[in-house]
Design a protein around this motif. Structure first.
Motif, PDB file in Angstrom:
ATOM      1  N   ALA A   1     -65.623  41.176  23.687  1.00 45.64           N
ATOM      2  CA  ALA A   1     -65.171  42.351  24.428  1.00 45.64           C
ATOM      3  C   ALA A   1     -65.492  42.216  25.914  1.00 45.64           C
ATOM      4  O   ALA A   1     -64.666  42.555  26.777  1.00 45.64           O
ATOM      5  N   GLU A   2     -66.687  41.719  26.228  1.00 44.57           N
ATOM      6  CA  GLU A   2     -67.063  41.531  27.629  1.00 44.57           C
ATOM      7  C   GLU A   2     -66.105  40.567  28.319  1.00 44.57           C
ATOM      8  O   GLU A   2     -65.709  40.778  29.468  1.00 44.57           O
ATOM      9  N   GLU A   3     -65.739  39.496  27.610  1.00 48.41           N
ATOM     10  CA  GLU A   3     -64.810  38.523  28.184  1.00 48.41           C
ATOM     11  C   GLU A   3     -63.458  39.169  28.471  1.00 48.41           C
ATOM     12  O   GLU A   3     -62.844  38.909  29.519  1.00 48.41           O
ATOM     13  N   ILE A   4     -62.981  40.024  27.546  1.00 51.22           N
ATOM     14  CA  ILE A   4     -61.698  40.713  27.752  1.00 51.22           C
ATOM     15  C   ILE A   4     -61.782  41.652  28.948  1.00 51.22           C
ATOM     16  O   ILE A   4     -60.874  41.686  29.800  1.00 51.22           O
ATOM     17  N   ILE A   5     -62.867  42.411  29.050  1.00 51.14           N
ATOM     18  CA  ILE A   5     -63.007  43.368  30.152  1.00 51.14           C
ATOM     19  C   ILE A   5     -63.017  42.656  31.495  1.00 51.14           C
ATOM     20  O   ILE A   5     -62.325  43.067  32.445  1.00 51.14           O
ATOM     21  N   TRP A   6     -63.769  41.566  31.597  1.00 51.02           N
ATOM     22  CA  TRP A   6     -63.827  40.839  32.864  1.00 51.02           C
ATOM     23  C   TRP A   6     -62.496  40.164  33.171  1.00 51.02           C
ATOM     24  O   TRP A   6     -62.071  40.108  34.334  1.00 51.02           O
ATOM     25  N   ARG A   7     -61.825  39.652  32.140  1.00 47.06           N
ATOM     26  CA  ARG A   7     -60.539  38.984  32.363  1.00 47.06           C
ATOM     27  C   ARG A   7     -59.508  39.960  32.931  1.00 47.06           C
ATOM     28  O   ARG A   7     -58.822  39.658  33.908  1.00 47.06           O
ATOM     29  N   TYR A   8     -59.425  41.143  32.314  1.00 42.14           N
ATOM     30  CA  TYR A   8     -58.454  42.114  32.804  1.00 42.14           C
ATOM     31  C   TYR A   8     -58.891  42.720  34.135  1.00 42.14           C
ATOM     32  O   TYR A   8     -58.043  43.166  34.926  1.00 42.14           O
ATOM     33  N   GLY A   9     -60.196  42.740  34.383  1.00 45.34           N
ATOM     34  CA  GLY A   9     -60.657  43.165  35.699  1.00 45.34           C
ATOM     35  C   GLY A   9     -60.159  42.219  36.785  1.00 45.34           C
ATOM     36  O   GLY A   9     -59.735  42.649  37.868  1.00 45.34           O
ATOM     37  N   LYS A  10     -60.178  40.917  36.490  1.00 47.91           N
ATOM     38  CA  LYS A  10     -59.659  39.933  37.449  1.00 47.91           C
ATOM     39  C   LYS A  10     -58.149  40.084  37.614  1.00 47.91           C
ATOM     40  O   LYS A  10     -57.622  39.997  38.727  1.00 47.91           O
ATOM     41  N   TYR A  11     -57.452  40.313  36.494  1.00 49.89           N
ATOM     42  CA  TYR A  11     -56.002  40.513  36.574  1.00 49.89           C
ATOM     43  C   TYR A  11     -55.667  41.701  37.462  1.00 49.89           C
ATOM     44  O   TYR A  11     -54.779  41.631  38.327  1.00 49.89           O
ATOM     45  N   LYS A  12     -56.374  42.798  37.231  1.00 47.64           N
ATOM     46  CA  LYS A  12     -56.100  44.010  38.001  1.00 47.64           C
ATOM     47  C   LYS A  12     -56.398  43.790  39.478  1.00 47.64           C
ATOM     48  O   LYS A  12     -55.628  44.234  40.353  1.00 47.64           O
ATOM     49  N   ALA A  13     -57.519  43.122  39.762  1.00 48.22           N
ATOM     50  CA  ALA A  13     -57.874  42.845  41.158  1.00 48.22           C
ATOM     51  C   ALA A  13     -56.798  42.013  41.835  1.00 48.22           C
ATOM     52  O   ALA A  13     -56.403  42.284  42.982  1.00 48.22           O
ATOM     53  N   LEU A  14     -56.288  41.008  41.111  1.00 46.06           N
ATOM     54  CA  LEU A  14     -55.268  40.137  41.683  1.00 46.06           C
ATOM     55  C   LEU A  14     -53.958  40.892  41.909  1.00 46.06           C
ATOM     56  O   LEU A  14     -53.330  40.777  42.974  1.00 46.06           O
ATOM     57  N   ILE A  15     -53.558  41.709  40.893  1.00 48.64           N
ATOM     58  CA  ILE A  15     -52.323  42.482  41.010  1.00 48.64           C
ATOM     59  C   ILE A  15     -52.376  43.404  42.213  1.00 48.64           C
ATOM     60  O   ILE A  15     -51.435  43.495  43.014  1.00 48.64           O
ATOM     61  N   VAL A  16     -53.496  44.096  42.348  1.00 49.51           N
ATOM     62  CA  VAL A  16     -53.637  45.077  43.429  1.00 49.51           C
ATOM     63  C   VAL A  16     -53.732  44.387  44.784  1.00 49.51           C
ATOM     64  O   VAL A  16     -53.155  44.836  45.781  1.00 49.51           O
ATOM     65  N   ALA A  17     -54.449  43.270  44.827  1.00 48.77           N
ATOM     66  CA  ALA A  17     -54.677  42.600  46.109  1.00 48.77           C
ATOM     67  C   ALA A  17     -53.402  42.003  46.689  1.00 48.77           C
ATOM     68  O   ALA A  17     -53.162  42.087  47.897  1.00 48.77           O
ATOM     69  N   VAL A  18     -52.573  41.384  45.873  1.00 48.61           N
ATOM     70  CA  VAL A  18     -51.401  40.670  46.393  1.00 48.61           C
ATOM     71  C   VAL A  18     -50.180  41.563  46.519  1.00 48.61           C
ATOM     72  O   VAL A  18     -49.182  41.172  47.141  1.00 48.61           O
ATOM     73  N   ASN A  19     -50.225  42.776  45.907  1.00 55.50           N
ATOM     74  CA  ASN A  19     -49.055  43.647  45.957  1.00 55.50           C
ATOM     75  C   ASN A  19     -48.944  44.282  47.337  1.00 55.50           C
ATOM     76  O   ASN A  19     -49.878  44.946  47.788  1.00 55.50           O
ATOM     77  N   PRO A  20     -47.808  44.146  48.012  1.00 55.86           N
ATOM     78  CA  PRO A  20     -47.699  44.663  49.380  1.00 55.86           C
ATOM     79  C   PRO A  20     -47.349  46.146  49.467  1.00 55.86           C
ATOM     80  O   PRO A  20     -47.429  46.733  50.536  1.00 55.86           O
ATOM     81  N   ILE A  21     -46.970  46.765  48.346  1.00 56.47           N
ATOM     82  CA  ILE A  21     -46.507  48.148  48.378  1.00 56.47           C
ATOM     83  C   ILE A  21     -47.558  49.044  47.738  1.00 56.47           C
ATOM     84  O   ILE A  21     -47.964  48.816  46.591  1.00 56.47           O
ATOM     85  N   ALA A  22     -47.964  50.092  48.446  1.00 57.96           N
ATOM     86  CA  ALA A  22     -49.096  50.925  48.028  1.00 57.96           C
ATOM     87  C   ALA A  22     -48.899  51.537  46.641  1.00 57.96           C
ATOM     88  O   ALA A  22     -49.770  51.452  45.780  1.00 57.96           O
TER      89      ALA A  22
END
Length: 445
Positions: A287-308
């Motif tokens: 479960a910890e691995e899943i939480i951290w993995r999706y945390g990285k996904y979310k960080a990447l999605i939010v960081a690279v997306n140019p539209i608020a």
């Protein structure tokens, strides 16, 4: 997904809910193969058995009524009086009943299968043994006769509170009324009606208190003997049990199936929560691995997306995917719709913590979007500001995802009892739809 069956009654709804729960948790494909875990299968084997037993209980349609109370209150005598014969041992010595005993009762109506359970005095068995026995009998019983023989003691009051909190329908049986003068009896009866629980609601309505004498005290009778002398014999009055018989049959004829359904669902809910808790404990690392993995996904999605606005939408989708992934890991049934509802519940419960995340992401998102537009037209060096803003926004998003993931674990530990056929949902429906004068309606709130 197969279409949902048409449910014509709360009893049918309870049956559907239990069958769905048993089907899900018994499925090797759904529950055990993601990933395989032999230790987990062994840990929840008894809980799966309890889940099936709850479903079978509903099908058998045998109402179980348990007599509870302190020692020497006349619980065995009450059951004997209901049966119309002395089946259980009674006596002047405290604690004649050492272990629970069950007997079948065929009331005059003959339409209902009833099992009466006699129990030892709650104050007689010491420590953990008493607590476990009382808990087990209470879980089995669809209706409880709490037998008293005078003023309520503190031990009795605390036991009554526990039974109310466990969603147990109760009848307060005031036994041995032949021992009280009429004035004392009236005073005690008024006091019983005024008993309140921790929310200041009355523990019993007048309709739930029954006055009886299951084994009246013998009366001396003066007789004249053939030789002219005067002697004395003892007359044993018949039990005054009819008010309790009528009350039980009235309740069972009106809401017997609802009582069966409520207790079966409650037992299944306990088993289901145990399965969820053990599964979460044994799969904590994954479960910890899943939480951290999706945390990285979310960080990447939010960081690279140019539209608020798309920042928030992308983060929301990532959270939903994480909730679904955790549910699959734990082998718990959850749809995309239910995952969305759970996400909303988590957001509301965490309140200002995640609202702060959303506000920060919105402000940073607009700042990032503005910086990108500005950089494209006026100042190419502004891309440094864009990168810095994106990193900050991604870190906030990852933190929010971690909080949602840990909160999801807490909610999933309660088992998947939500949804149209979830156990909690059906229990709530049974209680909510019971008539105001039904004994089940007392469990509201």
């Amino acid at each position: 997904m197969a279409s949902k069956p048409v449910v014509t009654s709360l009893y049918s709804l309870a049956r559907t809910s239990l069958q769905q729960s048993v089907s899900w948790y018994s499925s090797q494909r759904r529950h055990w193969n993601y990933p395989p875990n032999a230790d987990l299968q062994g840990a929840v084997r008894d809980d799966l058995r309890a889940l099936r037993a709850a479903s079978e209980k509903l099908e058998q349609q045998i109402i179980k009524i348990a007599a509870f109370g302190l020692v020497s209150r006349g619980k065995s005598s009450v059951i004997n009086a209901l049966l119309g014969e002395k089946v259980l041992d009674t006596g002047p010595i405290n604690g004649v009943t050492k272990w629970p005993k069950s007997v079948s009762w065929n009331p005059p109506s003959g339409k209902i299968k009833i099992e009466l359970i006699d129990t030892p005095g709650l104050d007689e068995i010491d420590g953990e043994t008493r607590a476990n026995m009382a808990r087990e009998i209470s879980a089995q019983a669809d209706l409880i006769l709490f037998v008293i023989a005078g003023d309520i003691t503190r031990t009795e009051y605390l036991a009554l509170l526990e039974l109310r909190q466990a969603l147990k329908p109760l009848i307060l049986v005031f036994n041995k009324i032949d021992l009280f003068p009429e004035t004392d009896l009236d005073t005690i009866y008024q006091q019983l009606q005024q008993l309140s629980n921790q929310t200041h609601k009355p523990l019993f309505t007048p309709d739930e208190i029954v006055l009886i004498s299951a084994q009246p005290q013998p009366l001396p009778i003066r007789i004249e003997l053939p030789d002219g002398s005067v002697g004395e014999e003892w007359e044993y009055p018949a039990p005054m049990i009819q008010p309790l018989q009528e009350k039980i049959l009235q309740i069972l004829n009106r809401e017997g199936k609802a009582l069966l359904a409520l207790n079966s669902l409650t037992q299944a809910k306990v088993a289901q929560k145990n399965i969820a808790r053990k599964t979460i404990e044994m799969r904590d690392k994954e479960a910890e691995e899943i939480i951290w993995r999706y945390g990285k996904y979310k960080a990447l999605i939010v960081a690279v997306n140019p539209i608020a606005f798309l920042d928030l939408m992308g983060g929301f989708v990532s959270d939903l995917m994480m909730i679904r992934a955790l549910a699959r890991l734990y082998g718990l049934p959850i749809t995309s719709y239910e995952a969305g509802r759970l996400w909303q519940t988590i957001i509301k419960s965490l309140g200002s913590l995640l609202l702060g995340e959303v506000a920060s992401m919105m402000m940073l998102g607009w700042a990032k979007t503005g910086a990108i537009i500005s950089s494209l037209w006026e100042n190419p060096s502004g891309f440094t500001m864009v990168a810095s803003t994106a990193l900050t926004q991604g870190a906030i998003a990852a933190y929010g995802s971690y909080i949602v993931g840990k909160s999801t674990q807490v909610y999933l530990e309660n088992g998947c009892t939500w949804g149209n056929y979830g156990l909690d949902t059906v229990i709530g429906e049974i209680i909510a739809q019971s008539p105001p004068d039904a004994i089940i309606s007392r469990l509201r709130g």
